[in-house]
Structure formats: C-alpha cells, structure tokens
Write a protein that holds these residues in place. Structure first.
Motif, PDB file in Angstrom:
ATOM      1  N   SER A   1       0.815  -1.214   0.000  1.00  0.00           N
ATOM      2  CA  SER A   1       0.000   0.000   0.000  1.00  0.00           C
ATOM      3  C   SER A   1       0.847   1.261   0.000  1.00  0.00           C
ATOM      4  CB  SER A   1      -0.922  -0.007   1.217  1.00  0.00           C
ATOM      5  OG  SER A   1      -0.171  -0.148   2.421  1.00  0.00           O
ATOM      6  N   GLN A   2       2.056   1.193   0.555  1.00  0.00           N
ATOM      7  CA  GLN A   2       2.922   2.368   0.610  1.00  0.00           C
ATOM      8  C   GLN A   2       3.207   2.933  -0.784  1.00  0.00           C
ATOM      9  OE1 GLN A   2       3.340  -0.574   2.137  1.00  0.00           O
ATOM     10  NE2 GLN A   2       4.697  -0.443   3.905  1.00  0.00           N
ATOM     11  N   LEU A   3       3.341   2.044  -1.781  1.00  0.00           N
ATOM     12  CA  LEU A   3       3.694   2.477  -3.129  1.00  0.00           C
ATOM     13  C   LEU A   3       2.477   2.876  -3.955  1.00  0.00           C
ATOM     14  CD1 LEU A   3       6.440  -0.186  -3.961  1.00  0.00           C
ATOM     15  CD2 LEU A   3       6.748   2.164  -3.164  1.00  0.00           C
ATOM     16  N   ALA A   4       1.291   2.591  -3.420  1.00  0.00           N
ATOM     17  CA  ALA A   4       0.061   2.970  -4.121  1.00  0.00           C
ATOM     18  C   ALA A   4      -0.412   4.357  -3.709  1.00  0.00           C
ATOM     19  CB  ALA A   4      -1.040   1.952  -3.847  1.00  0.00           C
ATOM     20  N   GLY A   5       0.052   4.832  -2.546  1.00  0.00           N
ATOM     21  CA  GLY A   5      -0.394   6.111  -2.034  1.00  0.00           C
ATOM     22  C   GLY A   5       0.689   7.163  -2.053  1.00  0.00           C
ATOM     23  N   LYS A   6       1.084   7.631  -0.863  1.00  0.00           N
ATOM     24  CA  LYS A   6       2.061   8.707  -0.776  1.00  0.00           C
ATOM     25  C   LYS A   6       3.410   8.330  -1.378  1.00  0.00           C
ATOM     26  CE  LYS A   6      -0.014  10.823   3.332  1.00  0.00           C
ATOM     27  NZ  LYS A   6       0.176  11.182   4.765  1.00  0.00           N
ATOM     28  N   GLY A   7       3.732   7.059  -1.373  1.00  0.00           N
ATOM     29  CA  GLY A   7       5.018   6.603  -1.901  1.00  0.00           C
ATOM     30  C   GLY A   7       5.006   6.304  -3.384  1.00  0.00           C
ATOM     31  N   CYS A   8       3.960   6.688  -4.107  1.00  0.00           N
ATOM     32  CA  CYS A   8       3.907   6.435  -5.557  1.00  0.00           C
ATOM     33  C   CYS A   8       5.048   7.164  -6.251  1.00  0.00           C
ATOM     34  CB  CYS A   8       2.553   6.849  -6.136  1.00  0.00           C
ATOM     35  SG  CYS A   8       2.217   8.626  -6.044  1.00  0.00           S
TER      36      CYS A   8
ATOM     37  N   LYS B   1      -6.330  -0.965 -17.598  1.00  0.00           N
ATOM     38  CA  LYS B   1      -5.916   0.442 -17.587  1.00  0.00           C
ATOM     39  C   LYS B   1      -5.305   0.784 -16.238  1.00  0.00           C
ATOM     40  CE  LYS B   1     -10.509   2.193 -16.243  1.00  0.00           C
ATOM     41  NZ  LYS B   1     -11.615   3.117 -16.610  1.00  0.00           N
ATOM     42  N   PHE B   2      -4.410   1.778 -16.235  1.00  0.00           N
ATOM     43  CA  PHE B   2      -3.782   2.227 -15.013  1.00  0.00           C
ATOM     44  C   PHE B   2      -4.527   3.421 -14.429  1.00  0.00           C
ATOM     45  CE2 PHE B   2       0.228   0.253 -16.693  1.00  0.00           C
ATOM     46  CZ  PHE B   2       0.434  -0.613 -15.629  1.00  0.00           C
ATOM     47  N   GLY B   3      -4.490   3.501 -13.103  1.00  0.00           N
ATOM     48  CA  GLY B   3      -4.992   4.675 -12.419  1.00  0.00           C
ATOM     49  C   GLY B   3      -3.897   5.720 -12.293  1.00  0.00           C
ATOM     50  N   ASN B   4      -4.192   6.806 -11.608  1.00  0.00           N
ATOM     51  CA  ASN B   4      -3.231   7.907 -11.460  1.00  0.00           C
ATOM     52  C   ASN B   4      -1.968   7.500 -10.725  1.00  0.00           C
ATOM     53  OD1 ASN B   4      -5.198   7.832  -9.116  1.00  0.00           O
ATOM     54  ND2 ASN B   4      -3.701   9.262  -8.289  1.00  0.00           N
ATOM     55  N   ASN B   5      -2.044   6.427  -9.919  1.00  0.00           N
ATOM     56  CA  ASN B   5      -0.896   5.969  -9.138  1.00  0.00           C
ATOM     57  C   ASN B   5      -0.137   4.829  -9.808  1.00  0.00           C
ATOM     58  OD1 ASN B   5      -2.914   4.082  -8.807  1.00  0.00           O
ATOM     59  ND2 ASN B   5      -2.662   3.865  -6.595  1.00  0.00           N
ATOM     60  N   HIS B   6      -0.460   4.544 -11.063  1.00  0.00           N
ATOM     61  CA  HIS B   6       0.191   3.467 -11.834  1.00  0.00           C
ATOM     62  C   HIS B   6      -0.139   2.076 -11.305  1.00  0.00           C
ATOM     63  CE1 HIS B   6       3.494   6.414 -13.468  1.00  0.00           C
ATOM     64  NE2 HIS B   6       2.281   6.651 -13.960  1.00  0.00           N
TER      65      HIS B   6
ATOM     66  N   ASP C   1     -14.329  -2.185 -12.292  1.00  0.00           N
ATOM     67  CA  ASP C   1     -13.456  -1.004 -12.412  1.00  0.00           C
ATOM     68  C   ASP C   1     -13.071  -0.462 -11.035  1.00  0.00           C
ATOM     69  OD1 ASP C   1     -13.473  -1.099 -15.175  1.00  0.00           O
ATOM     70  OD2 ASP C   1     -15.184   0.256 -15.364  1.00  0.00           O
ATOM     71  N   HIS C   2     -12.541  -1.338 -10.218  1.00  0.00           N
ATOM     72  CA  HIS C   2     -12.199  -0.975  -8.838  1.00  0.00           C
ATOM     73  C   HIS C   2     -10.819  -0.332  -8.773  1.00  0.00           C
ATOM     74  CE1 HIS C   2     -11.128  -1.695  -4.532  1.00  0.00           C
ATOM     75  NE2 HIS C   2     -12.410  -1.407  -4.379  1.00  0.00           N
ATOM     76  N   GLN C   3     -10.741   0.807  -8.102  1.00  0.00           N
ATOM     77  CA  GLN C   3      -9.453   1.455  -7.852  1.00  0.00           C
ATOM     78  C   GLN C   3      -9.118   1.352  -6.379  1.00  0.00           C
ATOM     79  OE1 GLN C   3      -9.054   5.676  -8.863  1.00  0.00           O
ATOM     80  NE2 GLN C   3      -6.892   5.332  -9.301  1.00  0.00           N
ATOM     81  N   ASP C   4      -7.846   1.138  -6.085  1.00  0.00           N
ATOM     82  CA  ASP C   4      -7.439   0.973  -4.697  1.00  0.00           C
ATOM     83  C   ASP C   4      -7.680   2.265  -3.912  1.00  0.00           C
ATOM     84  OD1 ASP C   4      -4.658   2.525  -4.299  1.00  0.00           O
ATOM     85  OD2 ASP C   4      -4.724   1.687  -6.318  1.00  0.00           O
ATOM     86  N   PRO C   5      -7.897   2.147  -2.609  1.00  0.00           N
ATOM     87  CA  PRO C   5      -8.227   3.327  -1.800  1.00  0.00           C
ATOM     88  C   PRO C   5      -7.051   4.272  -1.540  1.00  0.00           C
ATOM     89  CG  PRO C   5      -8.043   1.388  -0.400  1.00  0.00           C
ATOM     90  CD  PRO C   5      -7.957   0.899  -1.823  1.00  0.00           C
ATOM     91  N   HIS C   6      -5.826   3.855  -1.889  1.00  0.00           N
ATOM     92  CA  HIS C   6      -4.645   4.662  -1.614  1.00  0.00           C
ATOM     93  C   HIS C   6      -4.361   5.680  -2.728  1.00  0.00           C
ATOM     94  CE1 HIS C   6      -4.135   1.516   1.343  1.00  0.00           C
ATOM     95  NE2 HIS C   6      -4.150   0.625   0.367  1.00  0.00           N
TER      96      HIS C   6
END
Length: 400
Positions: free
Chosen positions: A131-138, A354-359, A389-394
């Motif tokens: 989760s660290q790399l999906a949120g602030k650590g992207c 497809k990718f979200g904004n956090n890759h 089309d679920h995007q992670d919460p981070h």
C-alpha cells in the motif's frame, strides 16, 4: 583554397562518423530486463511458476521488442529483503538494465524499490503491491501490473457480504502483505469477526496451525478466511481438514488456492479445497483470446494450470513490449517510454486493462470456486463479479 576546404569537410566527416555509428549501435543493442524472484528456499515453487509465465511471454514475442532483441538478467532474492536489494543494486549498477520486474513479496520489493527508482530505471512489479507504493510513496517510474495488496481481500470482504456469511474467523502471516490483507477484509466485511491470528513468516515461517485452528473451531464462526501463499497454503488446508473443520466451517481464502497449490492438494487428497472460494482479478477460465492462448500454451508446456503469479509475469512482459514498441525501440526518451507504459496498450490476459493515477490497475475482481475441469484436474472458475473497475483506496494520496 579548394584543397583546404575539401580537407576540412573530409575531417568533419571523419569526426562525425563515429558519433553516427555509436547511435546506431545503441538503437540495435538488446533491451535489458532484470527479473527478481525467489528461486531457492521452499518459496521457489512460486518463483518458478512466475518465471515460467515470464519465459512463455518471451517465447510468444520471439524475445523481441521495438525491433530489438531482449536480454534477461535473472536474479534470486532468496526470500530475503537484503538479498533482493543486493539483486536490484546489481541490476541497475552493473547490468544497467532498462527495466526491472518480478518481485513476489512486498517486504522484498520495499527493500529494493529505492535502489531501482533512484537510478531512474523503470520498475514494474509483477505481483507485490504494498500500500505504501500505491499512495504517498507512488513514483513516476513505478508501475504495478497486479493490484494494491488490499484489493483482493477487500473484494473478499464484499464477497462474504454477498454470500451472507454472518461471522468469520481470520488468519494471515505476520508481514506487510498479511497485515494489508487482514485490514482490508475487516474494512469491507460487515459481519462479525469472531477472532484473528497472525502467524510467523519469513525465516521462521510457521507451518503448524493447530493452536490457531482450535481457536477458530471454538469461536463458533460460520466461516474461516485465510491468506497463506506457497507451501504454507498446503499445510493450512491439510490441517483444516485434520481438525474436522471442513464439515462445520465454510473456507474462504486469498492467494492460497491456485495453479501451484491445487495440483499438490489434489495429489494429497485434500478435498476440503474443492468448493472453497476465493477472490482474484483473474481466472484461467476468462474468455478472451490472450488468456486462452496463455493458458493453453502453459498447460501444454508444463502440464498444470498457470497461477496468477505466472499470469502477471506474462502480462508484465506484454506491458513492457507495448512501451518499447511504441517508441520504436528508442529508450533514451524516458518521458515517451513512461507515457507508453501509462497507456498500457496491450492485450492483457484479464481482458480490459488500464492504469490509475498511481500506476496501479483499475480492474474487475471476481469470486472464484475450486472445481475439477473436464479432465478431472483441479482449477478455479468464476462464480460472480464482485467489483467492477475498482481502484485501490490509496490512489487519492498519490500526488503524481
């Protein structure tokens, strides 16, 4: 004067020629891909399946991208964060690879990610999704072909709701992914959690679950949910049966029953696996051309269904190829390569991708059931779609 001019022009031609030759050599040099996975320790069974999916993808594309051949640098992380970091350091400093991919384990990836990204090298995780790399650590150069760790168990929590399971006991190993899994199930599940256990992992991996299963049985929970990848999964299901829980509790799992574990469980007669359910973003029975080719060729080559580890390693190669093809093999323009990776213009085994904004992918998640196929081999089939089309919460915390 004319002689002097001719000499000057000739001299200019001579000095320019080596530069042109060097550029051509760079364009025709192989695309270098570093692949980090677990090839020793009991966890190598997962790494080998992942490597098999990776190798099949290279076979399908003729080991060529953007008009250039592909060179692979395979590294063993030994199931240890420090060894994984050493492998990553070697790939970016000595081999000077263009892409690093692989990574089963979140704790290994987290130890390695700085080495890769600090070198301005693209890193595509083929499984681990902390989760660290999906949120602030992207990071602009980090992509996950899989998921954020908590999405699969979030789907499981919702599946338990849809299955009208009133109470559940939950178990997972005590490391980054296990913590993410347990928190995610609790986030979406609306019923009663009768109890929870986190067991030892890593160099002291716990394979005796008798105490925890006794507690689960005594809890009176309607169902048991567990996350145990690799060898631990087989030990867990075996002891679940031995404890007599198969007759009294419904079994739900994530990352436990797949193309790696099911043949071994079938051979061992662990019939508790049949009918058990789990959530995933992919299943061997998905009806699209890319998946049908992948599954059929994998079956023909290895005699077993591929696991999601193999499937995601396969997709990682196809993603990288789509980017290298898009820039005609010119990897010097990092912005263009990144834009091509973000576009993700490839035929995924999952169908739409497809990718979200956090890759991290925005994708569907399914409830799967363990069944026997027409030839009696244990595999999984899709029961229902849990998330669309679920995007992670981070992703909301990623500021790219």
């Amino acid at each position: 004067m004319k002689k002097a001019l001719k000499a000057a022009v000739f001299g200019l031609f001579l000095t320019a020629t080596p530069w042109v030759g060097a550029a051509s050599a760079a364009d025709s040099a192989p695309v270098k891909i570093g692949f980090v996975t677990t090839l020793t320790t009991p966890a190598a069974v997962i790494g080998t399946d992942m490597k098999n999916g990776f190798d099949l993808a290279l076979e399908h594309i003729g080991s060529e991208m953007g008009g250039r051949k592909v060179d692979v640098f395979m590294e063993d992380d030994g199931f240890k964060p420090e060894t994984g970091k050493q492998a990553a350091d070697k790939l970016v400093t000595q081999e000077k690879v263009d892409f690093v991919t692989g990574f089963i384990w979140s704790h290994v990836l987290l130890a390695s990610v700085k080495s890769v990204l600090d070198s301005d090298t693209f890193l595509i995780s083929a499984n681990a999704g902390p989760s660290q790399l999906a949120g602030k650590g992207c990071n602009k150069n980090f992509f996950s072909i899989s998921w954020a760790n908590d999405q699969i168990p979030m789907a499981m929590g919702e599946a338990l709701n849809q299955e009208d399971v009133k109470s559940v006991y939950i178990m997972a190993p005590n490391y980054a992914s296990g913590k993410d899994m347990m928190a995610a199930v609790e986030l979406t599940y609306k019923g009663e959690i009768k109890g929870r256990d986190m067991t030892k992992w890593g160099s002291e991996t716990q394979l005796d679950f008798s105490a925890e299963l006794s507690k689960a049985k005594a809890s009176g929970a309607e169902a048991l949910w567990a996350f145990y990848p690799g060898k631990a999964g087989g030990a867990f299901v075996s002891q679940f049966m031995q404890a007599g829980l198969a007759d009294t509790m419904k079994l739900y799992t994530v990352y436990t029953l797949d193309g790696i574990s099911l043949p071994k469980m079938q051979e061992a007669g662990l019939t508790a696996a049949l009918g058990s359910r789990g959530t995933q973003n992919w299943s061997p029975d998905m009806d699209n051309a890319a998946n049908q080719k992948f599954v059929s060729d994998f079956l023909a080559k290895h005699g077993t269904y591929p696991s999601f580890y193999a499937q995601q390693a396969y997709d990682a190669v196809m993603l990288i190829k789509s980017a290298v093809d898009a820039v005609d093999g010119d990897l010097s323009n990092k912005n263009a390569v990144r834009a091509a990776l973000e576009k993700a213009d490839f035929a995924s085994t999952r169908g739409k991708f497809k990718f979200g904004n956090n890759h991290f992918p925005i994708q569907d998640f399914y409830l799967r059931e363990v069944v026997a196929d027409s030839e009696g081999r244990w595999t999984t089939k899709i029961v229902s779609r849990i998330f669309t089309d679920h995007q992670d919460p981070h992703a909301v915390d990623c500021k790219m």
